[in-house]
Design a protein around this motif. Structure first.
Motif, PDB file in Angstrom:
ATOM      1  N   GLY A  17       0.821  -1.192   0.000  1.00 20.30           N
ATOM      2  CA  GLY A  17       0.000   0.000   0.000  1.00 20.30           C
ATOM      3  C   GLY A  17       0.851   1.236   0.000  1.00 20.30           C
ATOM      4  N   ARG A 359      -4.668  -1.924  -0.635  1.00 28.71           N
ATOM      5  CA  ARG A 359      -3.629  -1.923   0.391  1.00 28.71           C
ATOM      6  C   ARG A 359      -3.669  -3.095   1.360  1.00 28.71           C
ATOM      7  N   GLN A 360      -4.312  -4.185   0.963  1.00 32.18           N
ATOM      8  CA  GLN A 360      -4.272  -5.373   1.802  1.00 32.18           C
ATOM      9  C   GLN A 360      -3.778  -6.530   0.938  1.00 32.18           C
ATOM     10  N   ASP A 392      -4.839   7.530   5.224  1.00 30.40           N
ATOM     11  CA  ASP A 392      -5.954   6.726   5.676  1.00 30.40           C
ATOM     12  C   ASP A 392      -6.051   5.504   4.782  1.00 30.40           C
ATOM     13  N   ALA A 393      -5.894   4.360   5.378  1.00 33.56           N
ATOM     14  CA  ALA A 393      -5.762   3.147   4.589  1.00 33.56           C
ATOM     15  C   ALA A 393      -7.040   2.753   3.878  1.00 33.56           C
ATOM     16  N   SER A 394      -8.148   3.039   4.480  1.00 27.61           N
ATOM     17  CA  SER A 394      -9.371   2.460   3.943  1.00 27.61           C
ATOM     18  C   SER A 394      -9.766   3.137   2.643  1.00 27.61           C
ATOM     19  N   LEU A 451     -14.715  -7.443   5.694  1.00 24.58           N
ATOM     20  CA  LEU A 451     -15.468  -6.197   5.554  1.00 24.58           C
ATOM     21  C   LEU A 451     -16.262  -5.892   6.823  1.00 24.58           C
ATOM     22  N   TYR A 454     -13.613  -4.305   8.928  1.00 25.15           N
ATOM     23  CA  TYR A 454     -12.897  -3.195   8.277  1.00 25.15           C
ATOM     24  C   TYR A 454     -13.797  -1.977   8.080  1.00 25.15           C
ATOM     25  N   LEU A 456     -15.842  -0.809   9.969  1.00 27.21           N
ATOM     26  CA  LEU A 456     -15.936   0.001  11.187  1.00 27.21           C
ATOM     27  C   LEU A 456     -15.009   1.212  11.108  1.00 27.21           C
ATOM     28  N   LEU A 457     -13.951   1.082  10.321  1.00 28.92           N
ATOM     29  CA  LEU A 457     -12.979   2.177  10.243  1.00 28.92           C
ATOM     30  C   LEU A 457     -13.466   3.312   9.342  1.00 28.92           C
TER      31      LEU A 457
END
Lengths: 580, 460
Positions: A17, A359-360, A392-394, A451, A454, A456-457
């Motif tokens: 990522g 990014r995963q 921010d990764a998400s 998901l 995830y 939740l972020l």
């Protein structure tokens, strides 16, 4: 606090990522947590965020436990699904003629205010691509009637606040996150930025030149991945209001006048197009104060433009941008009509995550291109228009709601000798997912598990909650995230595969490659000629031992057709012509 | 000559007191609970109101500064990648499937001084996180084939930044400014060393032995969790971790005796860059580090006279960014400017040096020092808004000296910086002999057409 603007931004290195952006978050030890930047990676053109104030950082506010309570009335262009109408909470109201969407106050120290106008880069007049962004920049950075550009900086600096203008295709949002100690200082400045901009000629020249440099020097010459993405955007949306990059074209920017920009602001930044979003630890009287102050905005602007559906236009399927480079940036995509409101969204979201989670490591593309073959740094897929938002990764996308969406694949730069193999490998995996290797029940359950946690972020801060509430409002729906999370649990593998087959049309994918030697690439693509995989050799020149099954798959990948038959399917553009 | 702002006052003028609301609070205002395991592993718990979410950060105090051997630059980062390759008990497929099933956002990063591994997501995942993290830090197992494949991903990571001239600029800056110390190379490493990585399997094992030891590690848990249960699980899972850090000595950088300069010819049309950097002080020199944090925005920030002159008024410069350069060891303090026209590189450099000289002569604006301290304080509190940001902040400050309270100590010192401290720092550190200047311009033959021509309606 800043540290290592030069070193930090570039030296950070992540396993997968995005390298954490910006001076602070990466190599630099001073400063704090994973910040979001207004212009990640030095300025993502389509993101078109611009900031004034203490730093270029765009921060999200404190996370709170409360769920957003969303829109009471409908103002979006689509009709909301019947099932959601009773789920909408209160929150949206008109105060003194100004529309507000205020989330319940939280006990956090930060307050987010977002002035969201319906109107964005899709409203750039013909021949003035980049006008909305430039107008918004001059408003947010160029000073107000009472503060010139320098004084504006000096006023915002001690309170560590930026006024960020984010321009997307259909909306422009001026927003600020401020500590509640400093709210009284911010409010009059923010209101003046939108209500009483200075429109100073000197700032016009400065910011126009900065935007020209951003296109001509950064995007065209120093940021091949974003160049590829923006070029893909223009390819996918030819003859559509989204068809020009939001940052603009060089010749258009040169011909724009300050008067053009004032007109653009008068057309777009008016009360009838405004929704004021508020979240965080704000005092009760804030909406009333803002309403009184904003009353001075013009009541009515131009009519809101209708966005027509993008029509598939598969010629050319390949746009090859000729440019010297050590590696080739690759982006593929197609417009599609899938929206947050679509009943297929939850199922497609599982397919997306399983094929290429951002990014995963779990996506098939990441596993097979990077993990098995070491082809590049990352390989991801998206089911709605995606702009990287800093660290921010998400994949959460805020303040960027659109009525026309797209599916895209992003392959991080590949060594030139392997670029067409990598592209074929991505096409091969998409095709297999539709035929020989549909998503298995185990894969689907695992992805649903991912998901479930995830997501939740996605709205963990008050600013993010506000972003989703405003986007729901824009699209005329309620509680998108809640519905998504709830519906995920019952999604089956059959539904995922059925939805994926319904929406995914590999023959409509258009691709952009940015790199050298494109005449040769064009010949290879048109002839479907061989593009064998070259594994990285060690110092002794040895090729690593690979499992026989993988080598067999490599040969199958190499037989995958690019799908271009006609010379007009492949277009070569010199770098100088891009966004000119 | 730069204009002297009216607000300029003498050193003796008192700065305005900072706002009371935040001044009394600690920079890192959270209650923490710290435990030390017998093997040296340190564990920090930070309860935070984030229902259902937990952040799990592991700081290893190893970065590209720990790469003194010739030909081995980039291994701290390479090793970070290898940490995702699994163990016998939990091979990488299992690790990936598990963190995926649990919905965790998983990643890691490496910098000059540290490698940080992080997982963030549902609190219910914490027992599994502890089990899997403890396992990979103790029992990492990868074979040579996996190692060689990962080398390709590293080259890909280099490739994704290679079109950005600032990667090259950073490489040349560090290589020029440092002679001996390992800050001479970037975290990614020299390209030649990256290209040779497929042959470095044995060295990578040695790297693991030297640095991946419990006494070099700090685990930070922040969010919604039961501390007692977490501690028991951590004690059990990490209790068997053995080894002592065995760091290779890092050469000391000799004092720079003469100004240095280098130029970079970029292969395609780009905005000319000017990087002006001085050797600064390391994190251990608390007062100097705090002064650097205030001085960087004072000289180069958006409210500085230099910025206002070069960017807003004369418009010679597109953007400029100051670096406070606080690292574990003495690193580089300075500024990066993107200059619109290479013919103005000299004038821009002169303006920077001239402002620095003015400060050395004692001309300091106390009201700006006060505004900067306010900015630093509010910027800090804005960052600490969710568990991952909180855990990350603590990890990164702790990496500098190893002390968990360093973040608070540093900010206390920032609050105590006086206007005259900027003057004395400038006099001792921002000297010509201590300076490295790098310019980057488009190579001859690839010069761009002029871009910034006036359009109609613009100010002339």
């Amino acid at each position: 606090m800043k540290a290592l603007a030069l070193l930090g931004a570039l030296l950070a290195a992540c396993s997968h990522g995005e390298a954490r952006p910006g001076p602070i978050t990466a190599a630099a030890p001073t400063g704090a947590g994973p910040a979001e930047k207004a212009n990640p990676d030095g300025g993502s053109p389509g993101d078109s965020a611009t900031a004034t104030g203490a730093s270029a950082k765009e921060r999200t506010a404190s996370g709170g436990a409360q769920e957003p309570r969303v829109a009471g009335d409908e103002i979006g262009r689509g009709s909301p699904p019947a099932s959601t109408s009773q789920e909408r909470g209160p929150g949206k109201e008109k105060i003194k003629g100004v529309e507000f969407l205020a989330l319940p106050p939280s006990d956090k120290p930060l307050v987010t205010i977002a002035l969201r106008f319906k109107g964005g880069a899709a409203d750039d007049p013909a021949g003035n691509a980049g006008a909305t962004l430039l107008a918004a920049r001059i408003m947010s950075e160029g000073g107000t009637k009472s503060l010139d550009a320098k004084q504006l900086q000096q006023a915002l600096f001690p309170i560590a606040t930026d006024i960020v203008a984010r321009v997307d295709k259909e909306e422009t949002t001026f927003f600020a996150i401020v500590h509640k100690d400093n709210l009284d200082k911010l409010v009059p400045i923010l209101v003046d930025v939108v209500g009483n901009p200075r429109w100073e000629a000197r700032e016009f020249v400065r910011l126009r030149d900065a935007q020209v440099l951003d296109v001509s020097r950064r995007l065209r010459q120093g940021d091949d991945e974003n160049l590829g993405k923006e070029a893909l955007g223009e390819l996918m949306y030819r003859d559509h209001p989204y068809g020009r990059t939001s940052v603009g074209h060089v010749s258009d920017l040169h011909s724009i006048t300050l008067e053009d920009l004032q007109q653009q602001a008068e057309d777009l930044f008016t009360l009838d197009r405004l929704t004021v979003g508020i979240s965080g630890g704000y005092p009760k009287d804030l909406p009333d104060r803002l309403a009184t102050a904003l009353d001075a905005l013009p009541n009515r602007g131009a009519a809101v433009a209708q966005i027509p559906p993008a029509r598939p236009n598969p010629h050319p399927r390949f746009r090859l941008v000729e440019k010297p480079a050590e590696a080739t940036a690759i982006s593929c995509g197609m417009p599609w009509a899938l929206s947050h409101k679509d009943p297929d969204w939850p199922a497609i979201s599982v397919a997306r995550s399983a094929i290429g989670e951002h990014r995963q490591f779990n996506g098939r593309l990441m596993q097979r291109l990077r993990e098995q073959r070491g082809l590049n740094y990352g390989d991801y897929a998206y089911i709605e228009h995606f702009q990287q938002q800093g660290g921010d990764a998400s994949t959460a996308q805020n303040f960027r709601a659109r009525h026309q969406q797209d599916f895209t694949i992003w392959l991080r730069p590949v060594q030139n000798e392997n670029r067409l193999f990598a592209l074929r490998a991505a096409l091969y995996e998409i095709q297999r997912s539709l035929r020989e290797e549909p998503f298995s029940p185990e894969e689907v359950e695992q992805t649903k598990g991912f998901l479930d946690g995830y997501l939740l972020l996605y709205d963990q801060t008050d600013a993010r909650k506000l972003g989703y509430a405003l986007d729901d409002d824009f699209l005329g729906m309620g509680k998108f995230l809640e519905q998504w999370r709830a519906s995920l649990r019952s999604v089956t593998a059959d539904q995922v595969n059925a939805a994926w087959r319904k929406w995914m049309k590999p023959e409509e994918l258009q691709c952009v490659l940015v790199g050298p030697g494109m005449e040769e690439a064009k010949k290879t693509i048109l002839a479907d000629a061989g593009t064998p995989m070259h594994y990285q050799k060690d110092a002794q020149g040895n090729v690593p031992q690979k499992p026989a099954a993988l080598l067999e798959t490599d040969r199958a990948v190499d037989r995958t057709s690019f799908g271009a038959k006609d010379p007009q399917d492949v277009e070569i553009l010199p770098i100088d012509k891009m966004f000119e | 000559m730069l204009a002297v702002p009216l607000a300029l006052v003498l050193v003796a003028a008192p700065a305005k007191p900072p706002p009371q609301t935040l001044a009394a609070a600690k920079a890192f205002p959270f209650k923490t609970e710290t435990h030390a395991l017998p093997n040296g592993l340190r564990v920090v718990f930070i309860p935070y109101d984030s229902p259902g979410l937990v952040a799990y950060w592991t700081l290893m105090r190893v970065g590209s500064r720990n790469e003194p051997e010739k030909g081995r630059s980039g291994y701290a980062h390479f090793f970070e990648h290898m940490m995702f390759r699994g163990t016998k008990q939990h091979p990488s497929d299992d690790y990936n499937a598990t963190v995926t099933r649990l919905g965790l956002n998983t990643n890691a990063y490496t910098s000059l001084d540290m490698t940080v591994y992080h997982l963030y997501g549902p609190a219910k995942a914490l027992p599994t996180i502890i089990e899997y993290e403890a396992d990979r830090f103790q029992n990492l197992a990868y074979d040579e084939a996996q190692f060689k494949t990962e080398a390709g991903a590293i080259l890909g990571e280099y490739a994704k930044s290679a079109s950005n001239p600032e990667l090259k600029l950073a490489e040349v800056l560090q290589d020029t400014a440092f002679e001996k110390h390992t800050y001479k190379h970037t975290t990614l490493g020299f390209l030649r060393d990256i290209q040779a990585m497929p042959s470095g399997f044995d060295y990578s094992r040695e790297f693991f032995r030297r640095y991946y030891t419990p006494d070099d590690a700090t685990v930070v848990v922040c969010g919604d969790f039961d501390a007692k249960d977490a501690l028991e699980r951590i004690q059990k899972a990490y209790g068997g971790w053995r080894g002592r850090a065995d760091p290779a000595p890092i050469p000391k950088e000799p004092r720079q005796a003469k100004s240095r300069r280098a130029t970079v010819a970029w292969k395609s049309p780009t905005i000319p860059r000017l990087a002006i950097y001085w050797h600064g002080y390391g994190a251990q020199s608390l007062k100097d580090a705090a002064t650097q944090i205030v001085l960087a925005p004072y000289l180069f920030g958006k409210t500085s006279p230099l910025y206002q002159q070069l960017v807003l008024t004369k418009q010679l410069v597109d953007t400029m960014e100051g670096d406070d350069g606080v690292q574990r060891d003495p690193s580089l303090f300075g500024v990066l400017l993107r200059v619109k026209d290479e013919r103005n590189l000299k004038a821009t450099e002169h303006a920077v040096v001239s402002d620095v000289s003015n400060l050395a002569r004692g001309r300091v604006d106390a009201s700006r020092v006060s505004a900067i301290k306010s900015n630093v304080r509010y910027e800090n509190i804005k960052q600490l808004d969710k568990p991952d940001a909180i855990a990350d902040t603590l990890a990164r400050y702790t990496a500098l000296t190893g002390e968990l309270d360093y973040v608070n100590a540093l900010y206390r010192e920032v609050d105590a910086v006086r206007p005259e401290d900027l003057v004395s720092f400038t006099k001792k550190a921002l000297l010509d002999a201590n300076r490295t200047t790098i310019t980057l311009t488009t190579a001859a033959g690839n010069k761009p057409r002029p871009v910034a021509r006036s359009g109609k309606g613009g100010a002339k």
